[in-house]
Design a protein around this motif. Sequence first.
Motif, PDB file in Angstrom:
ATOM      1  N   ARG A 135      -6.715   6.348  28.268  1.00 45.14           N
ATOM      2  CA  ARG A 135      -8.096   6.877  27.269  1.00 45.14           C
ATOM      3  C   ARG A 135      -7.701   7.577  26.283  1.00 45.14           C
ATOM      4  O   ARG A 135      -7.054   8.617  26.161  1.00 45.14           O
ATOM      5  N   THR A 144      -3.572  -0.670  29.021  1.00 48.25           N
ATOM      6  CA  THR A 144      -4.851  -0.903  28.550  1.00 48.25           C
ATOM      7  C   THR A 144      -5.428   0.233  27.871  1.00 48.25           C
ATOM      8  O   THR A 144      -5.339   1.354  28.573  1.00 48.25           O
ATOM      9  N   GLU A 156      -8.752   2.527  26.577  1.00 54.04           N
ATOM     10  CA  GLU A 156     -10.066   2.597  26.402  1.00 54.04           C
ATOM     11  C   GLU A 156     -10.278   3.723  25.166  1.00 54.04           C
ATOM     12  O   GLU A 156      -9.324   4.695  25.117  1.00 54.04           O
ATOM     13  N   ARG A 171      -4.169   2.552  32.584  1.00 55.86           N
ATOM     14  CA  ARG A 171      -5.521   2.620  31.813  1.00 55.86           C
ATOM     15  C   ARG A 171      -5.175   3.984  31.047  1.00 55.86           C
ATOM     16  O   ARG A 171      -4.861   5.046  31.713  1.00 55.86           O
TER      17      ARG A 171
END
Length: 101
Positions: free
Chosen positions: A4, A28, A30, A2
Amino acid sequence: MRIRAMAVFERVVYHAVVVDPANPCTPTLEVDAVLRPGDADGPLLLSVAEYLAMAGSEAADRCLPDLRRRGRVADHLGVAHVTFPFWEPVDVTGPRPSDPA
């Protein structure tokens, strides 16, 4: 993994941090950034060089060929980028359900 994003301009991620390093082959994104018109018109882009620094060279060597095969690496202005056709905004008012308590 993940990631950001905290700064995005014209689809390019300029500042990002790793939130969870697990599964670097399935990154992923964000977004915790102010997005102005044009900043998110299409897939968001993280340079392969920045992905390599976040994932580490061993993981990147293992994951990049598969990301390329799946169409997740694209050229933008002569620089290779990992693409994020789908991303999610970060709720800054409280923890996300997937965050540990």
